[in-house]
Design a protein around this motif. Structure first.
Motif, mmCIF file in Angstrom:
data_model
loop_
_atom_site.group_PDB
_atom_site.id
_atom_site.type_symbol
_atom_site.label_atom_id
_atom_site.label_comp_id
_atom_site.label_asym_id
_atom_site.label_seq_id
_atom_site.Cartn_x
_atom_site.Cartn_y
_atom_site.Cartn_z
ATOM 1 N N ALA A 1 0.823 -1.208 0.000
ATOM 2 C CA ALA A 1 0.000 0.000 0.000
ATOM 3 C C ALA A 1 0.858 1.259 0.000
ATOM 4 O O ALA A 1 0.500 2.268 -0.608
ATOM 5 C CB ALA A 1 -0.936 0.002 1.200
ATOM 6 N N VAL A 2 2.005 1.202 0.659
ATOM 7 C CA VAL A 2 2.912 2.347 0.717
ATOM 8 C C VAL A 2 3.793 2.394 -0.530
ATOM 9 O O VAL A 2 3.922 3.430 -1.180
ATOM 10 C CB VAL A 2 3.784 2.299 1.993
ATOM 11 N N VAL A 3 4.392 1.252 -0.858
ATOM 12 C CA VAL A 3 5.344 1.178 -1.972
ATOM 13 C C VAL A 3 4.697 1.624 -3.289
ATOM 14 O O VAL A 3 5.286 2.374 -4.060
ATOM 15 C CB VAL A 3 5.915 -0.251 -2.107
ATOM 16 N N TRP A 4 3.462 1.177 -3.521
ATOM 17 C CA TRP A 4 2.794 1.449 -4.792
ATOM 18 C C TRP A 4 1.830 2.626 -4.731
ATOM 19 O O TRP A 4 1.117 2.900 -5.700
ATOM 20 C CB TRP A 4 2.060 0.193 -5.263
ATOM 21 N N SER A 5 1.796 3.368 -3.622
ATOM 22 C CA SER A 5 0.802 4.431 -3.463
ATOM 23 C C SER A 5 0.914 5.523 -4.525
ATOM 24 O O SER A 5 -0.102 6.001 -5.035
ATOM 25 C CB SER A 5 0.890 5.050 -2.066
ATOM 26 N N GLU A 6 2.126 5.915 -4.877
ATOM 27 C CA GLU A 6 2.288 6.969 -5.896
ATOM 28 C C GLU A 6 1.810 6.479 -7.263
ATOM 29 O O GLU A 6 1.174 7.224 -8.011
ATOM 30 C CB GLU A 6 3.751 7.414 -5.969
ATOM 31 N N VAL A 7 2.088 5.227 -7.576
ATOM 32 C CA VAL A 7 1.611 4.644 -8.835
ATOM 33 C C VAL A 7 0.078 4.626 -8.832
ATOM 34 O O VAL A 7 -0.560 5.061 -9.802
ATOM 35 C CB VAL A 7 2.154 3.211 -9.031
ATOM 36 N N ASN A 8 -0.502 4.137 -7.751
ATOM 37 C CA ASN A 8 -1.960 4.060 -7.656
ATOM 38 C C ASN A 8 -2.607 5.431 -7.791
ATOM 39 O O ASN A 8 -3.602 5.590 -8.503
ATOM 40 C CB ASN A 8 -2.378 3.419 -6.330
ATOM 41 N N GLN A 9 -2.050 6.417 -7.101
ATOM 42 C CA GLN A 9 -2.626 7.760 -7.150
ATOM 43 C C GLN A 9 -2.537 8.340 -8.562
ATOM 44 O O GLN A 9 -3.486 8.952 -9.049
ATOM 45 C CB GLN A 9 -1.927 8.687 -6.152
ATOM 46 N N ALA A 10 -1.414 8.129 -9.223
ATOM 47 C CA ALA A 10 -1.259 8.624 -10.591
ATOM 48 C C ALA A 10 -2.262 7.958 -11.536
ATOM 49 O O ALA A 10 -2.833 8.616 -12.406
ATOM 50 C CB ALA A 10 0.171 8.398 -11.079
ATOM 51 N N ILE A 11 -2.499 6.664 -11.346
ATOM 52 C CA ILE A 11 -3.486 5.964 -12.174
ATOM 53 C C ILE A 11 -4.876 6.531 -11.923
ATOM 54 O O ILE A 11 -5.626 6.804 -12.865
ATOM 55 C CB ILE A 11 -3.441 4.448 -11.915
ATOM 56 N N LEU A 12 -5.218 6.732 -10.653
ATOM 57 C CA LEU A 12 -6.531 7.310 -10.332
ATOM 58 C C LEU A 12 -6.702 8.698 -10.949
ATOM 59 O O LEU A 12 -7.798 9.078 -11.352
ATOM 60 C CB LEU A 12 -6.726 7.375 -8.817
ATOM 61 N N ASN A 13 -5.593 9.446 -11.024
ATOM 62 C CA ASN A 13 -5.614 10.790 -11.628
ATOM 63 C C ASN A 13 -5.449 10.752 -13.147
ATOM 64 O O ASN A 13 -5.396 11.800 -13.786
ATOM 65 C CB ASN A 13 -4.522 11.664 -11.014
ATOM 66 N N LYS A 14 -5.302 9.553 -13.693
ATOM 67 C CA LYS A 14 -5.074 9.354 -15.129
ATOM 68 C C LYS A 14 -3.841 10.106 -15.633
ATOM 69 O O LYS A 14 -3.793 10.588 -16.759
ATOM 70 C CB LYS A 14 -6.318 9.725 -15.929
ATOM 71 N N ASP A 15 -2.845 10.180 -14.765
ATOM 72 C CA ASP A 15 -1.559 10.794 -15.106
ATOM 73 C C ASP A 15 -0.606 9.661 -15.460
ATOM 74 O O ASP A 15 0.164 9.175 -14.634
ATOM 75 C CB ASP A 15 -1.036 11.613 -13.925
ATOM 76 N N TRP A 16 -0.684 9.232 -16.716
ATOM 77 C CA TRP A 16 0.025 8.026 -17.150
ATOM 78 C C TRP A 16 1.541 8.180 -17.126
ATOM 79 O O TRP A 16 2.259 7.225 -16.832
ATOM 80 C CB TRP A 16 -0.470 7.592 -18.527
ATOM 81 N N GLU A 17 2.035 9.380 -17.417
ATOM 82 C CA GLU A 17 3.488 9.598 -17.377
ATOM 83 C C GLU A 17 4.010 9.453 -15.949
ATOM 84 O O GLU A 17 5.037 8.817 -15.717
ATOM 85 C CB GLU A 17 3.839 10.975 -17.938
ATOM 86 N N LYS A 18 3.296 10.049 -14.999
ATOM 87 C CA LYS A 18 3.705 9.947 -13.598
ATOM 88 C C LYS A 18 3.585 8.502 -13.121
ATOM 89 O O LYS A 18 4.446 8.015 -12.392
ATOM 90 C CB LYS A 18 2.857 10.861 -12.727
ATOM 91 N N ALA A 19 2.540 7.811 -13.523
ATOM 92 C CA ALA A 19 2.358 6.411 -13.130
ATOM 93 C C ALA A 19 3.508 5.559 -13.658
ATOM 94 O O ALA A 19 4.054 4.718 -12.936
ATOM 95 C CB ALA A 19 1.021 5.875 -13.637
ATOM 96 N N THR A 20 3.879 5.774 -14.905
ATOM 97 C CA THR A 20 4.978 5.022 -15.511
ATOM 98 C C THR A 20 6.295 5.302 -14.797
ATOM 99 O O THR A 20 7.050 4.381 -14.478
ATOM 100 C CB THR A 20 5.099 5.362 -17.008
ATOM 101 N N ALA A 21 6.565 6.572 -14.519
ATOM 102 C CA ALA A 21 7.804 6.941 -13.828
ATOM 103 C C ALA A 21 7.841 6.351 -12.414
ATOM 104 O O ALA A 21 8.876 5.828 -11.983
ATOM 105 C CB ALA A 21 7.944 8.457 -13.774
ATOM 106 N N ALA A 22 6.730 6.426 -11.722
ATOM 107 C CA ALA A 22 6.661 5.889 -10.357
ATOM 108 C C ALA A 22 6.840 4.372 -10.368
ATOM 109 O O ALA A 22 7.520 3.806 -9.502
ATOM 110 C CB ALA A 22 5.340 6.277 -9.703
ATOM 111 N N LYS A 23 6.237 3.698 -11.345
ATOM 112 C CA LYS A 23 6.365 2.250 -11.465
ATOM 113 C C LYS A 23 7.825 1.864 -11.729
ATOM 114 O O LYS A 23 8.352 0.934 -11.111
ATOM 115 C CB LYS A 23 5.476 1.737 -12.592
ATOM 116 N N LYS A 24 8.483 2.585 -12.621
ATOM 117 C CA LYS A 24 9.897 2.304 -12.904
ATOM 118 C C LYS A 24 10.748 2.497 -11.655
ATOM 119 O O LYS A 24 11.671 1.722 -11.402
ATOM 120 C CB LYS A 24 10.399 3.202 -14.039
ATOM 121 N N PHE A 25 10.437 3.537 -10.868
ATOM 122 C CA PHE A 25 11.184 3.797 -9.640
ATOM 123 C C PHE A 25 11.024 2.627 -8.666
ATOM 124 O O PHE A 25 12.001 2.142 -8.093
ATOM 125 C CB PHE A 25 10.706 5.102 -8.992
#
Length: 86
Positions: free
Chosen positions: A8-32
């Protein structure tokens, strides 16, 4: 309290970006997250440590595939299923 290493903590930024439909941020967060996991794995290998799940016993057989069983009785069996009512 939630540990910093919990999903829940590790993937929170990815999840939030997906909910916001910010695909670039989601991709960057996932790579991190993935690169950090690789880094931790390399560190464990260097130290000769074996990673074991804290809350589940994991096993694999050719016949059944992967199986995941809670170690503690308070952990619900997987897969967790959610029901929604409309």
């Amino acid at each position: 309290r939630v540990w910093p290493s919990e999903s829940a903590v590790v993937w929170s930024e990815v999840n939030q970006a997906i909910l916001n439909k910010d695909w670039e941020k989601a991709t960057a967060a996932k790579k991190f997250v993935e690169e950090r996991q690789r880094e931790l794995a390399r560190e464990r290998i260097k130290k000769g440590e074996t990673w074991l799940p804290k809350h589940f016993a994991v096993s694999y057989t050719k016949e059944r595939g992967w199986d995941c069983v809670p170690i503690q009785k308070w952990v619900p069996p997987s897969p967790i299923q959610f029901q929604t009512t409309l």
